[in-house]
Design an enzyme around this catalytic site. Structure first.
Site, PDB file in Angstrom:
ATOM      1  N   CYS A 145      42.727  31.561  38.226  1.00  0.00           N
ATOM      2  CA  CYS A 145      42.231  32.059  36.930  1.00  0.00           C
ATOM      3  C   CYS A 145      43.277  31.928  35.830  1.00  0.00           C
ATOM      4  O   CYS A 145      42.956  32.049  34.654  1.00  0.00           O
ATOM      5  CB  CYS A 145      41.698  33.483  37.053  1.00  0.00           C
ATOM      6  SG  CYS A 145      42.836  34.610  37.829  1.00  0.00           S
ATOM      7  N   CYS A 147      34.882  44.118  46.540  1.00  0.00           N
ATOM      8  CA  CYS A 147      34.400  45.176  47.426  1.00  0.00           C
ATOM      9  C   CYS A 147      35.513  45.700  48.300  1.00  0.00           C
ATOM     10  O   CYS A 147      36.601  45.142  48.345  1.00  0.00           O
ATOM     11  CB  CYS A 147      33.304  44.641  48.334  1.00  0.00           C
ATOM     12  SG  CYS A 147      31.952  43.909  47.429  1.00  0.00           S
ATOM     13  N   ASP A 192      49.505  46.724  29.344  1.00  0.00           N
ATOM     14  CA  ASP A 192      48.290  46.689  30.169  1.00  0.00           C
ATOM     15  C   ASP A 192      48.470  45.597  31.216  1.00  0.00           C
ATOM     16  O   ASP A 192      49.291  44.689  31.052  1.00  0.00           O
ATOM     17  CB  ASP A 192      47.043  46.446  29.319  1.00  0.00           C
ATOM     18  CG  ASP A 192      45.765  46.911  30.037  1.00  0.00           C
ATOM     19  OD1 ASP A 192      45.852  47.359  31.195  1.00  0.00           O
ATOM     20  OD2 ASP A 192      44.684  46.817  29.437  1.00  0.00           O
ATOM     21  N   GLY A 194      34.869  49.370  44.335  1.00  0.00           N
ATOM     22  CA  GLY A 194      33.442  49.199  44.049  1.00  0.00           C
ATOM     23  C   GLY A 194      32.754  50.532  44.022  1.00  0.00           C
ATOM     24  O   GLY A 194      32.957  51.351  44.915  1.00  0.00           O
ATOM     25  N   CYS A 204      46.882  32.722  45.084  1.00  0.00           N
ATOM     26  CA  CYS A 204      45.856  32.018  44.314  1.00  0.00           C
ATOM     27  C   CYS A 204      46.178  32.304  42.850  1.00  0.00           C
ATOM     28  O   CYS A 204      46.385  33.459  42.465  1.00  0.00           O
ATOM     29  CB  CYS A 204      44.451  32.533  44.638  1.00  0.00           C
ATOM     30  SG  CYS A 204      43.207  31.806  43.521  1.00  0.00           S
ATOM     31  N   TYR A 228      46.014  44.084  39.529  1.00  0.00           N
ATOM     32  CA  TYR A 228      45.031  45.072  39.074  1.00  0.00           C
ATOM     33  C   TYR A 228      44.263  45.807  40.166  1.00  0.00           C
ATOM     34  O   TYR A 228      44.090  47.016  40.101  1.00  0.00           O
ATOM     35  CB  TYR A 228      44.038  44.382  38.125  1.00  0.00           C
ATOM     36  CG  TYR A 228      42.819  45.208  37.826  1.00  0.00           C
ATOM     37  CD1 TYR A 228      42.896  46.304  36.963  1.00  0.00           C
ATOM     38  CD2 TYR A 228      41.595  44.927  38.419  1.00  0.00           C
ATOM     39  CE1 TYR A 228      41.779  47.084  36.702  1.00  0.00           C
ATOM     40  CE2 TYR A 228      40.473  45.709  38.161  1.00  0.00           C
ATOM     41  CZ  TYR A 228      40.577  46.786  37.304  1.00  0.00           C
ATOM     42  OH  TYR A 228      39.484  47.554  37.057  1.00  0.00           O
ATOM     43  N   ASN A 271      33.844  41.192  52.057  1.00  0.00           N
ATOM     44  CA  ASN A 271      34.499  41.266  50.754  1.00  0.00           C
ATOM     45  C   ASN A 271      34.940  39.859  50.370  1.00  0.00           C
ATOM     46  O   ASN A 271      35.648  39.205  51.130  1.00  0.00           O
ATOM     47  CB  ASN A 271      35.718  42.206  50.847  1.00  0.00           C
ATOM     48  CG  ASN A 271      36.607  42.157  49.616  1.00  0.00           C
ATOM     49  OD1 ASN A 271      37.817  42.304  49.716  1.00  0.00           O
ATOM     50  ND2 ASN A 271      36.037  41.958  48.462  1.00  0.00           N
ATOM     51  N   GLY A 272      34.509  39.408  49.193  1.00  0.00           N
ATOM     52  CA  GLY A 272      34.874  38.074  48.741  1.00  0.00           C
ATOM     53  C   GLY A 272      33.643  37.312  48.313  1.00  0.00           C
ATOM     54  O   GLY A 272      32.560  37.886  48.174  1.00  0.00           O
TER      55      GLY A 272
HETATM   56  P1  AMP Z   1      38.897  43.582  28.959  1.00  0.00           P
HETATM   57  O1  AMP Z   1      38.682  44.872  28.263  1.00  0.00           O
HETATM   58  O2  AMP Z   1      37.609  42.843  29.183  1.00  0.00           O
HETATM   59  O3  AMP Z   1      39.951  42.724  28.349  1.00  0.00           O
HETATM   60  O4  AMP Z   1      39.400  43.930  30.442  1.00  0.00           O
HETATM   61  C1  AMP Z   1      40.728  44.240  30.661  1.00  0.00           C
HETATM   62  C2  AMP Z   1      40.849  45.589  31.330  1.00  0.00           C
HETATM   63  O5  AMP Z   1      40.028  45.648  32.503  1.00  0.00           O
HETATM   64  C3  AMP Z   1      42.259  45.812  31.761  1.00  0.00           C
HETATM   65  O6  AMP Z   1      42.651  47.076  31.269  1.00  0.00           O
HETATM   66  C4  AMP Z   1      42.271  45.754  33.269  1.00  0.00           C
HETATM   67  O7  AMP Z   1      42.957  46.868  33.812  1.00  0.00           O
HETATM   68  C5  AMP Z   1      40.817  45.762  33.677  1.00  0.00           C
HETATM   69  N1  AMP Z   1      40.441  44.607  34.531  1.00  0.00           N
HETATM   70  C6  AMP Z   1      41.071  43.451  34.708  1.00  0.00           C
HETATM   71  N2  AMP Z   1      40.397  42.615  35.535  1.00  0.00           N
HETATM   72  C7  AMP Z   1      39.284  43.278  35.891  1.00  0.00           C
HETATM   73  C8  AMP Z   1      38.180  42.977  36.733  1.00  0.00           C
HETATM   74  N3  AMP Z   1      38.059  41.787  37.338  1.00  0.00           N
HETATM   75  N4  AMP Z   1      37.233  43.924  36.902  1.00  0.00           N
HETATM   76  C9  AMP Z   1      37.330  45.102  36.285  1.00  0.00           C
HETATM   77  N5  AMP Z   1      38.332  45.435  35.449  1.00  0.00           N
HETATM   78  C10 AMP Z   1      39.302  44.559  35.244  1.00  0.00           C
HETATM   79 FE1  SF4 Z   2      42.128  36.204  42.315  1.00  0.00          FE
HETATM   80 FE2  SF4 Z   2      42.192  34.766  40.073  1.00  0.00          FE
HETATM   81 FE3  SF4 Z   2      42.187  33.538  42.437  1.00  0.00          FE
HETATM   82 FE4  SF4 Z   2      40.018  34.845  41.605  1.00  0.00          FE
HETATM   83  S1  SF4 Z   2      40.909  33.011  40.687  1.00  0.00           S
HETATM   84  S2  SF4 Z   2      40.903  34.907  43.648  1.00  0.00           S
HETATM   85  S3  SF4 Z   2      40.921  36.565  40.476  1.00  0.00           S
HETATM   86  S4  SF4 Z   2      43.792  34.884  41.583  1.00  0.00           S
END
Ligand code: AMP
Ligand code: SF4
Length: 477
Positions: A450, A12, A355, A38, A447, A252, A112-113
């Site tokens: 992921c 958000c 990407d 968002g 962080c 991103y 947010n979070g």
């Molecule tokens: P995907 O198509 O599921 O592999 O998502 C990857 C694409 O979504 C990439 O082009 C990123 O720019 C974008 N993206 C990455 N993380 C997120 C996220 N948490 N929410 C929305 N879009 C994302």
């Molecule tokens: Fe960000 Fe990844 Fe940590 Fe989530 S797990 S807060 S997406 S670095």
């Protein structure tokens, strides 16, 4: 019960302003600049010093608030929120800011979070008589403030914030004051600026530029900033603890013209692209980026590799972000609607497609196919982040490892699935190096959960999706 709450992971944007005669208008413009964080709901709550008034709804800021609505929201201070939620939490009640009235006054909160102990806190509160109207974590914060007794509101806020675990950047508004707070690990960005005779708070600095506010500094982890008629007061509810800012903000989320922790996002992404060119070079004719979030990294890759940057992919601006489509089928359709390959640019060429990340693999697979159908001789996919192998529980919508392609397949298998001629990711160390935060905390203050599975907070069993429990309990960096 859990299924309902799980749907509330949110990415958000929040905004707050104090000491401006048109606070609601300012918030409207601020939220508009944060719209990329968002698009599912937006809201504003304003104070005229005596009473709070609110307006919120589903959709974009421009859908929710018109001039007439804004005129009715007169006041000198306001907070606002733009919201992204996963399926399940999309009801109007969950749209923020949330607004509570009680015998002691009104309070509004935007957050947010994501709290990792929200379910535990909610159960405890329910056992002692709290009745919840929404499934939002934000309401937990309000109940904790209410439960903290009858002392001064700032003390009660501090007490409540001390019970939270996870990622939270919060703005709170009552009749007399605007309060901003950031979790002790500083997992989400939050900044402070000077505007008119008062102050503004925003998730990203791009919101300040649009309202003519002058950036002052980041809100510090564990800090509580109170703005009222006496001015601005800097307080603390906890000492900062192992800075863990979300790496995905750099990769991103944040807008390229924003600065996160004093670093310009476009410049960071260019450095990520340069590093990527160093660690995963390839013989090719053109470099192209996936618009919009990967353009900066693609420019960096091209600069470093000496391969010319070209506009091989064009975005249709009038389609929302890929992730907003709720089902896989719709998501795939969304990608198709969103991008086109430029045939004249890619035909017969060896193309490097940069990407920023691969989540489910949908985008990369579609784009590789699109480029090949447009005549590309080879497509080499380069990703300016490490493979996302673990779910996020801090407010980014990747909470199901079953959906993460890199959690289930090797890099070579992913290459095969997306149909690329080659595929490389940026290793974790190279990513941390390129962001160059120069922070003494572990992982240079990032962080990385992921990418590494090492979570900066405890994870609470009753807040985890059932399929993640066994894998994750007790894991911490
Ligand atoms: P995907 O198509 O599921 O592999 O998502 C990857 C694409 O979504 C990439 O082009 C990123 O720019 C974008 N993206 C990455 N993380 C997120 C996220 N948490 N929410 C929305 N879009 C994302
Ligand atoms: Fe960000 Fe990844 Fe940590 Fe989530 S797990 S807060 S997406 S670095």
């Amino acid at each position: 019960m859990f299924g309902e709450i799980k749907g509330l992971n949110e990415e958000c944007g929040i905004f707050g302003v104090y000491g401006h005669p048109q606070a609601a208008h300012m918030t409207y413009y601020g939220l508009h600049a944060l719209q990329h964080r968002g698009q599912e709901g937006a809201g504003v709550v304003v104070s005229d010093g005596f009473d709070l008034k609110q307006s919120k709804g589903q959709g974009l800021v421009t859908d929710v608030l018109d001039e007439e609505e804004l005129k009715s929201l007169s006041g000198h201070s306001a907070i606002g929120h733009v919201r992204y939620s996963t399926a399940g939490g999309k009801t109007v009640e969950n749209i923020q800011p949330l607004y509570f009235r009680s015998s002691t006054g009104s309070l509004s909160i935007a957050h947010n979070g994501n709290l990792v102990n929200a379910t535990k806190l909610r159960h405890e509160l329910e056992e002692t008589g709290s009745i919840f109207q929404t499934t939002s974590d934000t309401e937990v914060i309000a109940h904790l403030i209410k439960r903290a007794g009858r002392g001064p509101i700032i003390n009660r806020m501090k007490q409540a914030l001390n019970e939270l675990e996870g990622a939270y950047a919060v703005v709170m508004l009552d009749e007399k004051r605007l309060v901003a707070a950031l979790d002790p690990r500083g997992m989400r960005p939050l900044s402070l600026a000077k505007v008119c005779s008062g102050y503004a708070i925003a998730s990203e600095t791009c919101a300040f530029d649009v309202v003519g506010a002058e950036y002052i500094r980041e809100i510090e982890p564990g800090e509580l900033v109170v703005i009222d008629e006496k001015g601005i007061h800097f307080d603390r509810f906890q000492e900062p603890y192992n800075r863990s800012i979300c790496s995905m903000e750099y990769i991103y989320f944040a807008r390229p013209d924003s600065n996160v922790d004093r670093q310009n996002i476009h410049s960071v992404r260019k450095r990520l692209g340069k590093k990527l060119a160093d660690v995963a070079s390839v013989e090719a004719d053109v470099v192209t980026g996936v618009p919009d979030s990967s353009i900066s990294a693609a420019i960096g890759f091209a600069e470093q590799s000496g391969i010319p940057y070209e506009l091989g992919l064009i975005k249709n601006r009038y389609v929302g972000r890929t992730f907003i489509q709720p089902s896989q089928a719709l998501r795939e359709r969304g990608v198709q609607m969103k991008l086109s390959a430029v045939k004249k640019i890619v035909e017969g060429k060896r193309v490097v497609m940069v990407d920023d990340s691969i989540v489910r693999g949908t985008t990369s697979k579609r784009i590789v196919k699109m480029l090949k159908e447009a005549g590309a001789a080879e497509v080499h996919v380069r990703i300016s982040s490490p493979p996302i192998t673990h779910p996020c529980f801090y407010g980014i919508d990747t909470s199901n490892s079953g959906e993460l392609i890199a959690a289930n397949y090797s890099v070579e298998e992913i290459r095969d699935i997306i149909g690329a001629d080659s595929l490389s990711f940026l290793p974790v160390d190279a990513m941390v190096d390129a962001v160059d935060r120069n922070d003494p905390s572990p992982n240079c203050g990032h962080c990385l959960a992921c990418f590494t599975g090492k979570y900066p907070t405890d994870l609470y069993e009753d807040s985890l999706p059932p399929h993640e429990k066994e894998k994750l309990i007790g894991v911490r960096s």
